[in-house]
Design an enzyme around this catalytic site. Structure first.
Site, PDB file in Angstrom:
ATOM      1  N   GLU A 160     -30.090  47.129   3.808  1.00 49.77           N
ATOM      2  CA  GLU A 160     -30.457  47.988   4.931  1.00 49.77           C
ATOM      3  C   GLU A 160     -29.489  47.717   6.067  1.00 49.77           C
ATOM      4  O   GLU A 160     -29.296  46.561   6.461  1.00 49.77           O
ATOM      5  CB  GLU A 160     -31.899  47.715   5.371  1.00 49.77           C
ATOM      6  CG  GLU A 160     -32.507  48.788   6.241  1.00 49.77           C
ATOM      7  CD  GLU A 160     -34.023  48.600   6.338  1.00 49.77           C
ATOM      8  OE1 GLU A 160     -34.693  48.581   5.281  1.00 49.77           O
ATOM      9  OE2 GLU A 160     -34.525  48.446   7.464  1.00 49.77           O
ATOM     10  N   GLU A 196     -38.251  43.223   3.330  1.00 50.71           N
ATOM     11  CA  GLU A 196     -38.584  42.382   4.486  1.00 50.71           C
ATOM     12  C   GLU A 196     -39.960  41.739   4.317  1.00 50.71           C
ATOM     13  O   GLU A 196     -40.840  41.831   5.175  1.00 50.71           O
ATOM     14  CB  GLU A 196     -38.518  43.188   5.782  1.00 50.71           C
ATOM     15  CG  GLU A 196     -37.122  43.706   6.087  1.00 50.71           C
ATOM     16  CD  GLU A 196     -37.008  44.391   7.437  1.00 50.71           C
ATOM     17  OE1 GLU A 196     -38.037  44.516   8.141  1.00 50.71           O
ATOM     18  OE2 GLU A 196     -35.889  44.781   7.812  1.00 50.71           O
TER      19      GLU A 196
END
Length: 770
Positions: A499, A420
């Protein structure tokens, strides 16, 4: 050619029978002095550390606490302490090592470490997860004691979005090398051909000659199977000039190899030697697996010609009560639970892990996504003073060291260079940051693909601006529908969920889309930090810190396990209120009359019984959703039976519990060697007079150990608890708590006792063994 091969085999046999004078590896974990705080002049040999605490490594001083909302680590670091810690150790080198190259190998120091030997500064490593090696040869003495000093500085906070630990929290080794030896991590083993009939093994290595004269050296590799039988050998001869290095490329064939896979993770050992005449100058043992792993755009992940869904979890590096200094046996028990839940993949979130963690993945049969960083240059909330301060200067060194250290592990099938990432990926600068990292990994380990966990790709525009086109495998966190749409718009992309949450539609995205290679759930186990006070722990795991199954773990097993599964859960409060719990003991029997029950099962049909009476049979839904019952609560026994083709294959039942009447103890192992990595996790469960677990009990349980052992830590999995981990007592949570016990002598009996006011004591006996 035949004569040369015969000569080489003869040389190999001679080398294996020659006098062994190779590298000496000594554990450097014991007999350190530690001081929490800054200590001016502590790097100098004359510094007096007699008042410092004596301990052995690995050591995480942050987990010692106490918890405090005011601690500068804040929500990311779980409100545990930060600051500066100093370590010092005196060591003596034997005269036999004079003339050798002496190195010190650290598997990781958290963080911003500085290391000195005899007052000479060896270097600094900001990234606490990196392994590193220092050559101390110019600074050590062989005729008097030496002093090594390490400063670990975690004072600049908040430095991470999750718990890091503090100090020398991984193993350390002292290595003595002959002047001609392999350069660090240079032995690299690959298996470009991996079939059940033939395995081609390639060995690359680099040798350095630090002497003042050129010499002719033989580099050889012998390969042995799990039984120790030699199955292949190869070698090469080169002249290496004084002060120079030489690269070697060897190739060996293994006939009818056992392939490394998830069910039978067969391993081989390559012993690579450098010899001069009959003298072995250096040797490196490399454990590896013969296997073929690849990703395909249309069909996802393949291992040895078999199409497999990666059913993975993300794991942080802490082990709960033990903090960041995790004994290997803690991971062993966690991996067993993950296997039971059907997990076959692990993402190292979001940093390099210990070498022994990856060794365990190799041995137990997990595929791994090996990850480097949580941040590049842009900061993240609750970790504003983290690796983003060092990325520009250190990313290349840290990436290189991780990949070279890890690349021989057969479990690793994918690298990730970021999680991220908040840096802009919309311009040439962002493109270059990714491309530089990917190119470096391709250079160091050409056989494995690279990904990263993209953050809101439709918002950042990476699916449309060409960024995703650079990626070997496109990884995305959450928003599975976006990834599905992206692949269907670009069917040549290889895709994976990096994820994912525990909800049903995310499982179906993997189950129903052939091109979806896998997913990594957030998370496998609850982890310290990333929680808002009074919580100290992120609780999104399949299991809690103490290894207890959680609702999402039970459901995941019904989706991912190949074995018949049936689990009963109910809403904790009346008429569907509260949370899902796996028991039949309400906190208040008088106000609980309407029970909302779900059954998680992969069986064709499930029949539910309450006190022997059938509450009906329900078939398996096509979308794998749970089977629901709405029943009137009755105290007694609830039982679910799973059937396939009309035959009972599994069942589960719960009984209503009374008041706690005794303590039941269970241990993960009863024999312990006196080493850091061996522990027994002892669970104390409160049960009623009939032996039924009491899931609502929260009584204080006191522990005591006598004999050849000690308590390392205690826990109960409660994310709201601020109790100390290094203690001899713990309140039960949901009816149980644990103590982690280790041996402190080579032999002897370890007697473990658990007590609670008003109940008889419970005792368990373990053995310390060599």
């Amino acid at each position: 050619m035949k004569k040369r091969t015969q000569l080489m085999v003869a040389l190999l046999l001679a080398a294996t029978s020659a006098t062994q004078a190779q590298r000496s590896i000594t554990s450097f974990d014991d007999n350190w002095a530690f001081y929490k705080g800054d200590a001016t002049g502590a790097e100098q040999t004359t510094f007096n550390d007699k008042a410092w605490r004596k301990l052995s490594l690995p050591h995480d001083w942050s987990i010692e606490g106490p918890y405090d909302q005011a601690n500068p680590t804040s929500r990311g670091g779980g409100y545990l302490p930060a600051g500066i810690g100093w370590y010092r150790k005196q060591f003596t080198l034997g005269k036999a090592d004079a003339g050798k190259n002496i190195t010190v190998e650290f598997d990781g120091v958290m963080a911003n470490s500085d290391v000195w030997v005899n007052g000479k500064h060896l270097g600094k490593r900001p990234y606490g997860y990196s392994s590193f090696i220092y050559d101390v040869t110019p600074y050590v003495s062989f005729d008097k004691p030496n002093i090594i000093a390490v400063k670990a500085d975690n004072s600049i906070q908040p430095a991470s979005r999750y718990y890091t630990g503090a100090g020398i929290y991984r193993h350390v080794r002292l290595v003595a090398l002959n002047p001609v030896h392999f350069t660090p991590w240079s032995v690299y083993v690959t298996t470009p051909v991996a079939t059940t009939t033939k395995g081609t093994v390639k060995i690359q290595a680099q040798v350095i000659n630090t002497t003042k004269a050129a010499g002719e050296y033989t580099i050889s590799t012998t390969i042995t199977d799990a039984t120790g039988k030699t199955v292949s050998a190869t070698g090469s001869i080169k002249t290496i000039a004084a002060g120079q290095t030489a690269d070697f490329n060897l190739e060996a064939q293994v006939n009818n190899p056992k392939l490394w896979n998830l069910d039978e993770p067969a391993l081989y050992t390559a012993v690579t030697r450098v010899t001069k005449g009959k003298e072995v100058l250096d040797d490196v043992k490399t454990t590896f697996g013969i296997r073929e792993a690849k990703f395909e755009a249309a069909t996802g992940f393949w291992l040895n010609g078999k199409n497999i869904k990666i059913k993975g979890v993300c794991l942080h590096h802490d082990g709960g009560a033990v903090g960041a200094a995790v004994p290997l046996d803690v991971w062993v028990e966690r991996f067993k639970l993950l296997k039971q839940a059907g997990v076959n993949g692990i993402r190292t979130s979001h940093n390099p892990v210990t070498p022994e963690f990856l060794d365990l993945c190799d041995r137990m049969g997990f595929v791994v996504m090996d990850e480097t960083f949580d941040t590049w240059t842009a900061a993240k909330n609750n970790g504003e003073k983290g690796y983003n301060l060092y990325f520009t200067d250190w990313w290349e060194r840290d990436t290189r060291d991780m990949v070279m250290r890890d690349r021989n592990h057969p479990s690793i099938v994918l690298y990730s260079v970021g999680n991220e990432i908040h840096d802009s990926l919309k311009d040439s600068v962002g493109f270059k940051k990714y491309r530089d990292q990917q190119n470096l990994i391709h250079q160091l380990d050409p056989g494995r693909p690279v990904t990263m966990a993209l953050f809101r790709p439709n918002v950042s525009g990476v699916y449309a601006n060409g960024f995703a086109n650079m990626m070997d495998v496109v990884g995305q966190n959450y928003r599975e529908n976006e990834l599905i749409a992206a692949h269907e718009a670009h069917p040549n992309w290889k895709v994976i969920g990096t994820e994912n949450t525990h909800v049903l539609n995310m499982w179906l995205a993997l189950r129903d889309k052939p091109y979806m290679a896998g997913q990594f759930l957030w998370t496998g186990f609850d982890y310290l930090g990333e929680a808002d006070w009074p919580e100290t722990t992120n609780n999104q795991g399949l299991f809690d810190r103490a290894g207890n199954w959680k609702q999402q773990g039970l459901q995941r097993e019904s989706w991912w396990s190949d074995k018949p599964v049936v689990h009963i859960v109910r809403k904790s409060d009346n008429a569907g209120a509260g949370t899902w719990v796996a028991n039949w003991t309400p906190t208040d029997f008088d106000t609980y009359d309407n029970a909302k029950v779900q059954i998680y099962s992969n069986c064709d049909e499930v029949e539910l019984f309450l006190n022997g009476k059938s509450e009906g049979v329900k078939a398996k839904p096509a979308d794998d959703s749970p089977r629901d019952w709405d029943i009137n609560f009755e105290k007694g026994t609830i039982r679910a039976v799973g059937r396939n083709k009309g035959k009972e294959v599994t069942s589960e039942e719960f009984k209503s519990a009374g008041a706690p009447a005794k303590i039941i103890l269970s241990a993960t192992k009863t024999k312990l060697a006196n080493t850091f990595d061996e522990v027994s996790i002892i669970k104390a469960t409160l049960v009623d007079a009939a032996g039924i677990p009491c899931p609502n009990a929260d009584n204080l349980i006191k522990f005591a150990v006598s004999g050849a052992g000690k308590i390392q830590a205690v826990d109960n999995g409660n994310i709201l608890s601020h109790e100390a981990y290094q203690a001899s007592e713990r309140k039960a949570f949901q009816g149980s708590c644990i103590a982690i016990v280790k041996a402190n002598a080579n032999t002897g009996t370890i007697t473990f006792n658990a007590s609670m006011a008003g109940l008889p004591d419970a005792t368990l006996t373990l053995q310390a063994t060599k």
